[in-house]
Design a protein around this motif. Structure first.
Motif, PDB file in Angstrom:
ATOM      1  N   THR A 216       0.852  -1.185   0.000  1.00 35.08           N
ATOM      2  CA  THR A 216       0.000   0.000   0.000  1.00 35.08           C
ATOM      3  C   THR A 216       0.886   1.233   0.000  1.00 35.08           C
ATOM      4  OG1 THR A 216      -0.098   0.060   2.426  1.00 35.08           O
ATOM      5  CG2 THR A 216      -1.810  -1.199   1.280  1.00 35.08           C
ATOM      6  N   ARG A 217       0.304   2.345  -0.361  1.00 34.48           N
ATOM      7  CA  ARG A 217       1.048   3.604  -0.405  1.00 34.48           C
ATOM      8  C   ARG A 217       0.438   4.572   0.601  1.00 34.48           C
ATOM      9  NH1 ARG A 217       4.535   3.860  -4.521  1.00 34.48           N
ATOM     10  NH2 ARG A 217       4.651   6.133  -4.381  1.00 34.48           N
ATOM     11  N   GLY A 218       0.916   4.459   1.835  1.00 34.60           N
ATOM     12  CA  GLY A 218       0.454   5.362   2.870  1.00 34.60           C
ATOM     13  C   GLY A 218      -0.622   4.778   3.755  1.00 34.60           C
ATOM     14  N   VAL A 219      -0.799   5.433   4.895  1.00 36.50           N
ATOM     15  CA  VAL A 219      -1.679   4.901   5.927  1.00 36.50           C
ATOM     16  C   VAL A 219      -3.145   4.947   5.520  1.00 36.50           C
ATOM     17  CG1 VAL A 219      -1.841   7.118   7.152  1.00 36.50           C
ATOM     18  CG2 VAL A 219      -2.186   4.981   8.404  1.00 36.50           C
ATOM     19  N   ASP A 220      -3.564   5.940   4.761  1.00 33.81           N
ATOM     20  CA  ASP A 220      -4.973   6.023   4.389  1.00 33.81           C
ATOM     21  C   ASP A 220      -5.371   4.848   3.488  1.00 33.81           C
ATOM     22  OD1 ASP A 220      -7.486   7.738   4.416  1.00 33.81           O
ATOM     23  OD2 ASP A 220      -7.157   7.508   2.264  1.00 33.81           O
ATOM     24  N   GLU A 221      -4.538   4.543   2.501  1.00 34.83           N
ATOM     25  CA  GLU A 221      -4.819   3.404   1.622  1.00 34.83           C
ATOM     26  C   GLU A 221      -4.804   2.103   2.415  1.00 34.83           C
ATOM     27  OE1 GLU A 221      -2.573   1.178  -2.080  1.00 34.83           O
ATOM     28  OE2 GLU A 221      -2.541   3.382  -2.019  1.00 34.83           O
ATOM     29  N   TRP A 222      -3.886   1.996   3.350  1.00 34.76           N
ATOM     30  CA  TRP A 222      -3.770   0.809   4.202  1.00 34.76           C
ATOM     31  C   TRP A 222      -5.044   0.596   5.014  1.00 34.76           C
ATOM     32  CZ3 TRP A 222      -3.011   0.583   9.694  1.00 34.76           C
ATOM     33  CH2 TRP A 222      -2.488  -0.621  10.183  1.00 34.76           C
ATOM     34  N   LEU A 223      -5.528   1.664   5.640  1.00 35.60           N
ATOM     35  CA  LEU A 223      -6.744   1.565   6.452  1.00 35.60           C
ATOM     36  C   LEU A 223      -7.968   1.239   5.604  1.00 35.60           C
ATOM     37  CD1 LEU A 223      -6.149   4.592   8.829  1.00 35.60           C
ATOM     38  CD2 LEU A 223      -6.261   2.190   9.527  1.00 35.60           C
ATOM     39  N   THR A 224      -8.046   1.815   4.432  1.00 36.22           N
ATOM     40  CA  THR A 224      -9.178   1.546   3.542  1.00 36.22           C
ATOM     41  C   THR A 224      -9.219   0.078   3.133  1.00 36.22           C
ATOM     42  OG1 THR A 224      -9.108   3.823   2.711  1.00 36.22           O
ATOM     43  CG2 THR A 224     -10.259   2.198   1.353  1.00 36.22           C
ATOM     44  N   TRP A 241      -3.402   5.397  18.119  1.00 33.77           N
ATOM     45  CA  TRP A 241      -3.773   6.674  18.710  1.00 33.77           C
ATOM     46  C   TRP A 241      -4.108   7.711  17.645  1.00 33.77           C
ATOM     47  CZ3 TRP A 241      -4.135   8.012  23.916  1.00 33.77           C
ATOM     48  CH2 TRP A 241      -3.743   7.017  24.818  1.00 33.77           C
ATOM     49  N   GLN A 242      -3.382   7.672  16.555  1.00 29.85           N
ATOM     50  CA  GLN A 242      -3.484   8.747  15.580  1.00 29.85           C
ATOM     51  C   GLN A 242      -4.435   8.447  14.425  1.00 29.85           C
ATOM     52  OE1 GLN A 242       0.178  10.701  15.081  1.00 29.85           O
ATOM     53  NE2 GLN A 242      -0.354  11.710  13.156  1.00 29.85           N
ATOM     54  N   HIS A 243      -4.723   7.177  14.168  1.00 30.29           N
ATOM     55  CA  HIS A 243      -5.514   6.831  12.992  1.00 30.29           C
ATOM     56  C   HIS A 243      -6.673   5.902  13.346  1.00 30.29           C
ATOM     57  CE1 HIS A 243      -2.752   8.835  10.285  1.00 30.29           C
ATOM     58  NE2 HIS A 243      -1.743   8.179  10.833  1.00 30.29           N
ATOM     59  N   GLN A 244      -7.652   6.437  14.019  1.00 30.29           N
ATOM     60  CA  GLN A 244      -8.895   5.705  14.240  1.00 30.29           C
ATOM     61  C   GLN A 244      -9.724   5.761  12.963  1.00 30.29           C
ATOM     62  OE1 GLN A 244      -9.878   3.978  17.008  1.00 30.29           O
ATOM     63  NE2 GLN A 244      -7.856   4.350  17.884  1.00 30.29           N
ATOM     64  N   ARG A 245     -10.328   4.635  12.606  1.00 28.03           N
ATOM     65  CA  ARG A 245     -11.106   4.575  11.355  1.00 28.03           C
ATOM     66  C   ARG A 245     -12.327   3.668  11.568  1.00 28.03           C
ATOM     67  NH1 ARG A 245     -10.067   4.666   5.742  1.00 28.03           N
ATOM     68  NH2 ARG A 245      -8.562   6.299   6.252  1.00 28.03           N
ATOM     69  N   PRO A 246     -13.534   4.125  11.242  1.00 29.14           N
ATOM     70  CA  PRO A 246     -14.701   3.243  11.318  1.00 29.14           C
ATOM     71  C   PRO A 246     -14.468   1.980  10.491  1.00 29.14           C
ATOM     72  CG  PRO A 246     -15.385   5.515  10.944  1.00 29.14           C
ATOM     73  CD  PRO A 246     -13.895   5.491  10.802  1.00 29.14           C
TER      74      PRO A 246
END
Length: 289
Positions: A216-224, A241-246
């Motif tokens: 993945t390329r970055g934390v947002d893509e990883w979380l998605t 702590w920094q990246h809570q995601r529904p």
């Protein structure tokens, strides 16, 4: 000899004060010294920059044009000097790069304590998904990394360590566990960032390696990816702590080695205050204060 800052300061001081005598007083030196500096500037440039008159000194046509540029040069030199000052003189923004999750729960505490110790200075965290978290690219002054930087080019300080946590979709079976182990990922697809991440297949003992790794390329893509149930991940405590995601839940991985957290800066041209920042951040990781 080349044109030096002291030559430019002497020229501008004479023009601002009106006489060599007053310029010498303003610079805290002698009239003879100011005269020598101006003469040296004229020899180096090959033009006269000042014209003496009964009332003092004025710029020649060439001197007036040179003075415009001299002002700009001295403004830049003064700005560089301010940036290089250590305790008590540090002002403005300090840019701290990170690729994934800054310092987690310590981030805002560090910003506040830095402000208290260095009034007028502000820590600004900047996310840049590169191997040096923006340091090599010139985007930041120092960088938080979870991979140690090249020691030939960068100085580093170990701030502390962070435990590893699993990130799984809320519908994943591991989401029902309170904690997980590495062997629970056997056969799974692991999402990771090869440029900045800390999760590789080497993390698993032989015989328990996940089925595949999806870059993945970055934390947002990883979380998605994880929220969609297309992969699971392992990250550090700071991410939780920094990246809570529904749709994404975090669980501690109890048998994984912790991850070191480093602060890095350019070895040859790094800021003088970098060790002080590393010490302050290290105190937070050690639970001091």
């Amino acid at each position: 000899m080349a044109v030096e800052v002291r030559h430019l300061r002497a020229l501008l001081s004479v023009l601002e004060e009106g006489t060599f005598t007053d310029a010498a007083i303003a610079l805290g030196t002698t009239q003879a010294s100011v005269s020598r500096l101006v003469a040296a500037l004229e020899r180096e440039l090959g033009v006269h920059v000042l014209q003496r008159t009964p009332r003092g000194a004025v710029a020649t046509a060439a001197g007036g044009r040179i003075a415009v540029h001299a002002h700009r040069v001295l403004q830049e030199v003064d700005a560089i000097t301010r940036l290089a000052r250590d305790d008590g003189g540090l002002e403005g923004e300090v840019r701290v790069g990170y690729a994934w999750a800054a310092l987690g729960r310590h981030t805002t505490v560090l910003q506040e304590r830095w402000r208290q110790r260095h009034p007028g200075s502000t820590l600004v965290f900047t996310q840049t998904s590169t191997g040096t978290a923006g340091l090599q690219e010139g985007l930041v002054d120092v960088a938080v990394t979870r991979r140690r930087l090249d020691g030939r080019r960068f100085a580093t300080a170990l701030l502390g360590t962070e435990s590893r946590w699993a990130a799984v979709g809320s519908a994943h079976p591991l989401a029902r566990r309170r904690r997980v182990r590495l062997h629970d990922f056997h056969g799974a697809v692991i999402g990771s960032d090869a440029r900045t991440g800390t999760t590789t297949r080497d993390l698993w003992p032989p015989g328990t390696v996940p089925a595949a790794t999806r870059d993945t390329r970055g934390v947002d893509e990883w979380l998605t990816l994880i929220a969609a149930g297309q992969a699971v991940g392992i990250t550090t405590e700071a991410t939780t702590w920094q990246h809570q995601r529904p749709g994404v839940v975090y669980r501690p991985v109890v048998d994984a080695d912790p991850v070191p957290v480093w602060l890095g800066w350019w070895r040859d041209a790094g800021p003088a205050w970098a060790p002080a920042l590393a010490e302050l951040a290290g105190e937070l990781y050690a639970g001091e204060g």
